[in-house]
Design a protein around this motif. Structure first.
Motif: not given
Length: 466
Positions: A113-121, A144-150, A308-313
């Motif tokens: 669930q969370i990895v799908v939500v990460v992509a959606a965010e 860019v968002f994925m690279v930064v928060f990874t 982005l906050s939810a993506l990070n968390a």
């Protein structure tokens, strides 16, 4: 206090596994803000308006029921987290309470669930920013968002905690400012005339869509609250978890109740429930009614920050769940490896793979594939909360028989635990009566059955590691 062994049976671990907590470096304020960061997002900023449009002013009843359930679930989770802080959280407790297949199934289900939500965010934040600032293509921003928060998640947990603290703090301040403007408008302190209380009954009454509308809105609200369980995963990496978890649970519940119920009350009082703008952007609609200039741009920025906050968390939460599964022999051993700074880097990388794949999907088939996956995991929170409550009942009875003194205890046990389960069962039944929600429930049930079958089959072939 009795030893922890009287609370839970030790779960299987890979040989030579690292300690249960990758690196205990999070402070109590990080713990609180990570949970708020996951809970205060599009569910509040956009979904709350959809709930108002579904039930009218009676949406307040939907929120009260949902909040009662949230309080009970979080208290039950808090009892287990304080007694046995683990990066696997409810997955670990389900394994201790009901066996390895259930624990493994719950862990992989939540991770999926969370990895799908990460992509959606990442996709949603990129889409909003592109509309606000159209200087590049949407998929580029998602990348860019994925690279930064990874990168943030690969450094160290204290850096991640600080990043999430400030992101979540900006969202909290935005909600506080919204509540202040709304209250000032209702009290007649602004130049715009106050609507008073007439919107509670002036457009078809308090229950314009009947009890069915209240029930339908309840489903929207429950799904919006999904993600608050992240605090129990982060508990394993906080200083003094027994004290901080109890404090965080109390703080989170009060703030969520104030923010959600307070914000929705302002919406219901300021605007007619059937105002079309509520379903598009309820915060913007209220701020514009109050005469706040540039409300649409301000809220667009806030929603992007919320995503982005939810993506990070959620990158954090998914990597810790995968790490825990690996420690318990339910995932490849390499996923349990830690860096010098106590970060499960392999687990982080594996957890963001789908997010990066979504960048490609976003370029090839915008929304189509991702929307289908979101529907598949849409009702996961009901499964997580339900199995968590069952685990709490089993483990609490085990602790009581052993005479264990728990740092945090569920109120009126076992009656309120059973009451929460009954509420969840009622919500599932209501969901089956709604066409869209029924599809989500059936897809999620199919995913649970598939993961359980794989967990059972692989569990027979692979002996438990200790």
């Amino acid at each position: 206090m009795s030893s922890p062994s009287s609370w839970t049976a030790p779960g299987p671990e890979a040989p030579g596994a690292a300690p249960a907590a990758p690196g205990a470096r999070l402070k109590a304020r990080h713990l609180v803000m990570m949970a708020l960061g996951s809970a205060i997002g599009t569910g509040l900023f956009i979904g709350s308006g959809a709930a108002v449009r579904t039930a009218g002013p009676a949406v307040l009843l939907s929120f009260l029921v949902a909040c009662v359930l949230l309080v009970l679930v979080m208290r039950a989770l808090g009892e287990m987290a304080a007694a046995d802080p683990s990066p696997g959280a409810f997955s670990t407790w389900a394994e201790n309470a009901m066996g390895r297949t259930v624990g493994r199934t719950l862990g992989w289900l939540w991770w999926a669930q969370i990895v799908v939500v990460v992509a959606a965010e990442a996709t949603a934040a990129a889409q909003l920013l592109t509309e606000l600032w159209p200087v590049t293509e949407q998929w580029v921003l998602a990348l860019v968002f994925m690279v930064v928060f990874t990168g943030v998640n690969l450094v160290k947990v204290r850096t991640l905690g600080e990043t999430e603290f400030w992101f979540a703090l900006m969202k909290v301040l935005a909600v506080v400012a919204f509540l202040a403007v709304g209250v000032a408008l209702l009290l007649g302190l602004l130049e715009v005339p106050s609507p008073g209380l007439r919107n509670l009954t002036a457009h078809g009454g308090f229950l314009p869509t009947g009890l069915t509308g209240v029930a339908a809105a309840l489903l929207v609200v429950i799904f919006a609250f999904g993600g608050t369980e992240l605090v129990t995963i982060a508990a394993a990496e906080t200083e003094d978890p027994q004290h901080n978890v109890a404090r965080a649970i109390r703080t989170i519940l009060v703030r969520i109740l104030v923010f959600y119920v307070g914000a929705v009350t302002v919406m219901v009082l300021v605007l007619p429930w059937n105002d079309e703008q509520l379903s598009v952007s309820p915060f913007v609609a209220v701020l514009e009614a109050a005469g706040v200039p540039g409300a649409d741009v301000v809220m667009a920025v806030i929603i992007i920050l919320a995503l982005l906050s939810a993506l990070n968390a959620n990158i954090y939460g998914s990597s810790r769940m995968l790490y825990s599964l690996a420690r318990r022999g339910s995932a490849p051993r390499a996923f349990a490896d830690l860096s010098d700074r106590g970060v499960p880097r392999t687990a982080v990388v594996v957890s963001v793979v789908f997010g990066f794949a979504a960048v490609v999907l976003n370029y090839l088939w915008p929304e189509t594939v991702l929307l289908w996956m979101l529907n598949t995991v849409g009702a996961t929170c009901l499964v997580v909360w339900g199995l968590a409550l069952v685990s709490q009942i089993v483990l609490r009875r085990r602790a009581d028989r052993a005479g264990t003194v728990l740092p945090l205890r569920m109120w009126a046990f076992p009656w309120l635990s059973w009451f929460a389960l009954a509420l969840l069962a009622g919500i599932v039944l209501l969901g089956l009566l709604d066409d869209a929600v029924r599809v989500q429930l059936l897809l999620t049930a199919g995913l649970v059955a598939l993961i359980a079958l794989l967990a059972r089959t692989l569990g027979r072939r692979e002996p438990a590691r200790r």
